[in-house]
Design a protein around this motif. Structure first.
Motif, PDB file in Angstrom:
ATOM      1  N   PHE A   1       0.633  -1.490   0.284  1.00  0.00           N
ATOM      2  CA  PHE A   1      -0.058   0.057  -0.217  1.00  0.00           C
ATOM      3  C   PHE A   1       1.079   1.172   0.181  1.00  0.00           C
ATOM      4  O   PHE A   1       2.101   1.267   0.287  1.00  0.00           O
ATOM      5  N   LEU A   2       0.763   2.000  -0.925  1.00  0.00           N
ATOM      6  CA  LEU A   2       1.069   3.449  -0.525  1.00  0.00           C
ATOM      7  C   LEU A   2       0.075   4.810  -0.442  1.00  0.00           C
ATOM      8  O   LEU A   2      -1.369   4.258  -1.099  1.00  0.00           O
ATOM      9  N   ILE A   3       0.212   4.731   1.171  1.00  0.00           N
ATOM     10  CA  ILE A   3      -0.730   5.932   1.924  1.00  0.00           C
ATOM     11  C   ILE A   3      -0.498   7.128   2.014  1.00  0.00           C
ATOM     12  O   ILE A   3       0.455   7.968   2.357  1.00  0.00           O
ATOM     13  N   TYR A   4      -0.738   8.531   1.625  1.00  0.00           N
ATOM     14  CA  TYR A   4      -0.603   9.595   1.309  1.00  0.00           C
ATOM     15  C   TYR A   4      -1.831  10.214   2.784  1.00  0.00           C
ATOM     16  O   TYR A   4      -2.937   9.664   3.409  1.00  0.00           O
ATOM     17  N   GLY A   5      -1.480  10.863   3.764  1.00  0.00           N
ATOM     18  CA  GLY A   5      -1.942  11.648   4.877  1.00  0.00           C
ATOM     19  C   GLY A   5      -1.138  11.156   6.050  1.00  0.00           C
ATOM     20  O   GLY A   5      -1.718  11.066   6.606  1.00  0.00           O
ATOM     21  N   ARG A   6      -0.179  10.848   5.861  1.00  0.00           N
ATOM     22  CA  ARG A   6       1.047  10.539   7.095  1.00  0.00           C
ATOM     23  C   ARG A   6       0.534  10.828   8.203  1.00  0.00           C
ATOM     24  O   ARG A   6       0.859  10.920   9.955  1.00  0.00           O
ATOM     25  N   THR A   7       0.991  12.653   8.193  1.00  0.00           N
ATOM     26  CA  THR A   7       0.828  12.630   9.576  1.00  0.00           C
ATOM     27  C   THR A   7      -0.561  13.511  10.012  1.00  0.00           C
ATOM     28  O   THR A   7      -1.063  14.345  11.176  1.00  0.00           O
TER      29      THR A   7
ATOM     30  N   ILE B   1       0.634  -6.099   6.818  1.00  0.00           N
ATOM     31  CA  ILE B   1       0.563  -5.632   5.326  1.00  0.00           C
ATOM     32  C   ILE B   1       1.694  -4.526   4.810  1.00  0.00           C
ATOM     33  O   ILE B   1       2.135  -3.682   5.785  1.00  0.00           O
ATOM     34  N   ASP B   2       2.432  -4.967   3.654  1.00  0.00           N
ATOM     35  CA  ASP B   2       3.394  -3.945   3.579  1.00  0.00           C
ATOM     36  C   ASP B   2       3.089  -2.044   2.986  1.00  0.00           C
ATOM     37  O   ASP B   2       2.191  -2.760   1.996  1.00  0.00           O
ATOM     38  N   PHE B   3       3.338  -1.244   3.401  1.00  0.00           N
ATOM     39  CA  PHE B   3       2.649  -0.099   3.170  1.00  0.00           C
ATOM     40  C   PHE B   3       4.482   0.673   3.215  1.00  0.00           C
ATOM     41  O   PHE B   3       5.333   0.424   3.419  1.00  0.00           O
ATOM     42  N   GLU B   4       4.314   1.670   2.551  1.00  0.00           N
ATOM     43  CA  GLU B   4       4.623   2.851   2.662  1.00  0.00           C
ATOM     44  C   GLU B   4       3.541   4.195   2.474  1.00  0.00           C
ATOM     45  O   GLU B   4       3.151   4.800   1.561  1.00  0.00           O
ATOM     46  N   TYR B   5       4.884   5.679   3.275  1.00  0.00           N
ATOM     47  CA  TYR B   5       4.051   6.819   2.646  1.00  0.00           C
ATOM     48  C   TYR B   5       4.199   7.721   2.267  1.00  0.00           C
ATOM     49  O   TYR B   5       5.342   7.292   1.788  1.00  0.00           O
ATOM     50  N   GLY B   6       3.912   8.096   1.525  1.00  0.00           N
ATOM     51  CA  GLY B   6       4.088   8.816  -0.056  1.00  0.00           C
ATOM     52  C   GLY B   6       4.618  10.625   0.337  1.00  0.00           C
ATOM     53  O   GLY B   6       3.633  10.845   1.416  1.00  0.00           O
ATOM     54  N   ARG B   7       5.540  10.644   0.017  1.00  0.00           N
ATOM     55  CA  ARG B   7       6.275  12.081   0.071  1.00  0.00           C
ATOM     56  C   ARG B   7       5.690  12.445  -0.689  1.00  0.00           C
ATOM     57  O   ARG B   7       6.345  14.109  -0.309  1.00  0.00           O
TER      58      ARG B   7
ATOM     59  N   ILE C   1       4.805   6.709  -6.518  1.00  0.00           N
ATOM     60  CA  ILE C   1       4.028   5.241  -7.546  1.00  0.00           C
ATOM     61  C   ILE C   1       6.044   4.481  -7.844  1.00  0.00           C
ATOM     62  O   ILE C   1       5.588   2.643  -7.656  1.00  0.00           O
ATOM     63  N   ALA C   2       6.823   4.849  -8.473  1.00  0.00           N
ATOM     64  CA  ALA C   2       7.931   4.498  -9.020  1.00  0.00           C
ATOM     65  C   ALA C   2       8.402   3.821  -8.223  1.00  0.00           C
ATOM     66  O   ALA C   2       8.904   2.262  -8.543  1.00  0.00           O
ATOM     67  N   SER C   3       8.907   4.603  -7.556  1.00  0.00           N
ATOM     68  CA  SER C   3      10.162   3.996  -5.835  1.00  0.00           C
ATOM     69  C   SER C   3       8.811   3.258  -5.100  1.00  0.00           C
ATOM     70  O   SER C   3       9.517   1.748  -4.376  1.00  0.00           O
ATOM     71  N   VAL C   4       7.879   2.726  -5.122  1.00  0.00           N
ATOM     72  CA  VAL C   4       7.053   2.365  -4.050  1.00  0.00           C
ATOM     73  C   VAL C   4       6.135   0.774  -4.854  1.00  0.00           C
ATOM     74  O   VAL C   4       6.027  -0.512  -4.333  1.00  0.00           O
ATOM     75  N   ASN C   5       6.336   1.258  -6.207  1.00  0.00           N
ATOM     76  CA  ASN C   5       5.137  -0.128  -6.607  1.00  0.00           C
ATOM     77  C   ASN C   5       4.367  -0.511  -6.228  1.00  0.00           C
ATOM     78  O   ASN C   5       3.875  -2.246  -5.900  1.00  0.00           O
ATOM     79  N   PRO C   6       3.103   0.180  -5.935  1.00  0.00           N
ATOM     80  CA  PRO C   6       2.340  -0.052  -4.781  1.00  0.00           C
ATOM     81  C   PRO C   6       1.120  -1.004  -6.096  1.00  0.00           C
ATOM     82  O   PRO C   6       1.010  -1.008  -6.568  1.00  0.00           O
ATOM     83  N   THR C   7       0.200  -1.964  -4.838  1.00  0.00           N
ATOM     84  CA  THR C   7      -0.442  -2.619  -5.203  1.00  0.00           C
ATOM     85  C   THR C   7      -1.906  -1.669  -5.409  1.00  0.00           C
ATOM     86  O   THR C   7      -3.245  -1.513  -6.759  1.00  0.00           O
ATOM     87  N   HIS C   8      -2.250  -0.532  -4.354  1.00  0.00           N
ATOM     88  CA  HIS C   8      -2.820  -0.451  -3.808  1.00  0.00           C
ATOM     89  C   HIS C   8      -2.718   1.533  -3.834  1.00  0.00           C
ATOM     90  O   HIS C   8      -1.584   1.277  -2.880  1.00  0.00           O
ATOM     91  N   VAL C   9      -3.494   2.694  -3.882  1.00  0.00           N
ATOM     92  CA  VAL C   9      -2.832   3.775  -2.965  1.00  0.00           C
ATOM     93  C   VAL C   9      -4.232   3.722  -2.332  1.00  0.00           C
ATOM     94  O   VAL C   9      -5.063   4.108  -2.523  1.00  0.00           O
ATOM     95  N   PHE C  10      -3.412   4.519  -1.168  1.00  0.00           N
ATOM     96  CA  PHE C  10      -5.200   5.007  -0.283  1.00  0.00           C
ATOM     97  C   PHE C  10      -4.485   6.563  -0.311  1.00  0.00           C
ATOM     98  O   PHE C  10      -3.812   6.751   0.454  1.00  0.00           O
ATOM     99  N   ASN C  11      -5.537   7.489  -0.270  1.00  0.00           N
ATOM    100  CA  ASN C  11      -5.315   8.866  -0.094  1.00  0.00           C
ATOM    101  C   ASN C  11      -6.503   9.588   1.698  1.00  0.00           C
ATOM    102  O   ASN C  11      -7.220   9.711   1.022  1.00  0.00           O
TER     103      ASN C  11
END
Length: 300
Positions: free
Chosen positions: A15-21, A37-43, A56-66
């Motif tokens: 998962f690539l997640i936006y809204g870390r803070t 579940i493997d995830f990273e926060y969007g920068r 997206i290129a660096s994380v290569n997610p299956t899903h994005v959460f905003n």
């Protein structure tokens, strides 16, 4: 809900997640950790397309959460005097993320708002007739709600987006200032109107499951039924603080201490309940996920 499935057996979930803070973004990360579940926060910033493409290129997610967005501090009145900043994130940013995700063949789970409706003649207060997913928003009293309704309408054209209409979010963390319960316990006076609400402890795990199922389209993301301010504060008194007292005032009196009117509505949660039959009603969910775990009184 047709969009090609990601996260199949050949490719593990990421998962690539936006809204870390933010509140929801932070809880999402904790949930992913707990579920393994493997995830990273969007920068990147949502309005900066190149930075999103880089994420997206660096994380290569299956899903994005905003879960990023401007709600205003301390409340949505902030948006009335910061309209360009509100548009930049809530409109330009959200649409840019949806567009980039579509281009990359990714589903976007977008935490939106249900504060784009208000009770009307066809949906009277206390009637049990809720607004459905396909209904056109009828509340534009605040600039925040106006931008959110615009974006929802435009996102209908993106077949890769799952729009979750969150309302008056509540969690078991009663110290969090964003928690609807925490807010109303700190107000000098509160209105008393039944509303649809979102218990995050129950519904955030469901949103992860919705991602896994590759569900798209608009969803009323609230527990079934309604609960009023007084009913919540009565539970708070009974479970948490027996000495707690509060005062009510009406909408006319409230309008004198706020800049923008507030949305009050019931959303029809049948679509979500059909997909997730285990979903509890708002009052059951409040007791199970919020008040029982925090119980301080002997009698409740």
């Amino acid at each position: 809900m047709g969009f090609p499935a990601n996260g199949s057996s050949e490719k593990p979930l990421k998962f690539l997640i936006y809204g870390r803070t933010g509140w929801i973004g932070g809880l999402l990360g904790k949930l992913c950790e707990a579920k393994g579940i493997d995830f990273e926060y969007g920068r990147g910033r949502l309005e900066n397309r190149i930075s999103l493409e880089s994420d997206i290129a660096s994380v290569n997610p299956t899903h994005v959460f905003n879960a990023a967005g401007v709600t205003g501090r301390p409340n949505v009145d902030w948006c009335e005097s910061h309209k360009v900043e509100t548009i930049r994130t809530n409109v330009v940013g959200t649409l840019t993320l949806a567009d980039v995700c579509r281009e990359k063949g990714l589903i976007l789970i977008n935490y939106a708002t249900g504060c784009i409706f208000e009770y009307d003649e066809a949906h009277p207060i206390g009637s049990g007739i809720g607004f459905k997913e396909e209904d056109t928003p009828n509340f534009i009293g605040s600039f925040y709600s106006k931008t959110k309704a615009m974006v929802e309408e435009l996102l209908k054209n993106y077949e890769n987006v799952c729009t979750l209409r969150v309302r008056m979010p509540i969690s078991s963390d009663l110290t969090n200032p964003r928690n609807f319960i925490t807010k109303i316990t700190r107000y000098d006076k509160v209105v008393n109107i039944p509303n649809s609400m979102t218990i995050l402890d129950e519904l955030l795990p469901i949103s992860i499951e919705m991602g896994k199922r590759n569900l798209t389209g608009i969803w009323n993301f609230t527990n079934p039924g309604v609960v009023s301010h007084n009913e919540i504060l009565e539970m708070y008194r009974d479970y948490i603080d027996p000495s707690f007292t509060w005062k009510n005032f009406n909408l006319e009196e409230q309008s004198k201490v706020i800049i923008a009117p507030r949305s009050n509505n019931e959303l029809d949660a049948n679509k979500l309940k059909t997909e997730f039959p285990e979903l509890l009603s708002i009052k059951e969910s409040l007791i199970k996920y919020v008040f029982e775990p925090n119980k301080k009184t002997a009698g409740a």
